[in-house]
Motif scaffolding. Sequence first.
Motif, mmCIF file in Angstrom:
data_model
loop_
_atom_site.group_PDB
_atom_site.id
_atom_site.type_symbol
_atom_site.label_atom_id
_atom_site.label_comp_id
_atom_site.label_asym_id
_atom_site.label_seq_id
_atom_site.Cartn_x
_atom_site.Cartn_y
_atom_site.Cartn_z
ATOM 1 N N ASP A 17 21.378 32.024 -0.033
ATOM 2 C CA ASP A 17 21.540 33.284 0.690
ATOM 3 C C ASP A 17 20.531 34.294 0.162
ATOM 4 O O ASP A 17 20.433 34.498 -1.052
ATOM 5 N N ILE A 18 19.797 34.921 1.072
ATOM 6 C CA ILE A 18 18.801 35.920 0.682
ATOM 7 C C ILE A 18 18.910 37.128 1.588
ATOM 8 O O ILE A 18 19.416 37.039 2.707
ATOM 9 N N ASN A 19 18.436 38.271 1.102
ATOM 10 C CA ASN A 19 18.415 39.499 1.877
ATOM 11 C C ASN A 19 17.077 39.585 2.607
ATOM 12 O O ASN A 19 16.038 39.681 1.967
ATOM 13 N N PRO A 20 17.089 39.578 3.947
ATOM 14 C CA PRO A 20 15.824 39.596 4.686
ATOM 15 C C PRO A 20 15.063 40.914 4.564
ATOM 16 O O PRO A 20 13.877 40.966 4.866
ATOM 17 N N HIS A 24 10.320 38.748 0.730
ATOM 18 C CA HIS A 24 10.431 37.303 0.552
ATOM 19 C C HIS A 24 9.369 36.641 1.401
ATOM 20 O O HIS A 24 8.919 37.202 2.394
ATOM 21 N N PRO A 25 8.975 35.411 1.059
ATOM 22 C CA PRO A 25 8.046 34.688 1.932
ATOM 23 C C PRO A 25 8.690 34.465 3.307
ATOM 24 O O PRO A 25 9.897 34.221 3.401
ATOM 25 N N VAL A 26 7.919 34.569 4.355
ATOM 26 C CA VAL A 26 8.402 34.359 5.718
ATOM 27 C C VAL A 26 7.487 33.369 6.427
ATOM 28 O O VAL A 26 6.351 33.143 6.016
ATOM 29 N N ALA A 38 11.635 31.401 -1.996
ATOM 30 C CA ALA A 38 10.449 31.207 -2.833
ATOM 31 C C ALA A 38 9.330 30.582 -1.998
ATOM 32 O O ALA A 38 9.577 29.984 -0.948
ATOM 33 N N GLU A 39 8.114 30.716 -2.483
ATOM 34 C CA GLU A 39 6.953 30.171 -1.775
ATOM 35 C C GLU A 39 7.040 28.653 -1.616
ATOM 36 O O GLU A 39 6.610 28.099 -0.610
ATOM 37 N N PHE A 45 8.909 23.952 4.268
ATOM 38 C CA PHE A 45 9.310 24.159 5.660
ATOM 39 C C PHE A 45 8.110 24.061 6.591
ATOM 40 O O PHE A 45 8.183 23.428 7.655
ATOM 41 N N ALA A 46 6.990 24.658 6.204
ATOM 42 C CA ALA A 46 5.792 24.683 7.054
ATOM 43 C C ALA A 46 5.250 23.277 7.321
ATOM 44 O O ALA A 46 4.660 23.035 8.373
#
Length: 82
Positions: A17-20, A24-26, A38-39, A45-46
């Motif tokens: 869970d993170i706060n958008p 943060h990396p997107v 994290a990166e 994901f990419a």
Amino acid sequence: MVTAQQSSVQDPVCSMDINPKSAHPVFSYKGHIYYFCAENCRTTFAKNPEKYLKPKGLFGRFLDRMAKSNKKAFGCKGPSCH
């Protein structure tokens, strides 16, 4: 993916869970913005976004519930992406 009302979102790779609203990396994919803790998670994901976006199915949801129960019962050192 985040909506205007959400104060936290889940990293699609590690489920943290993170706060958008924090820095943060997107990653943008098919018109949606995904947030990562994290990166390393963003890079993972990419490489293959569809792997992390497809529905988990009944067994996958069961494993997620078990992981949450174990985290409550036994604690957790945190995701391996850190």
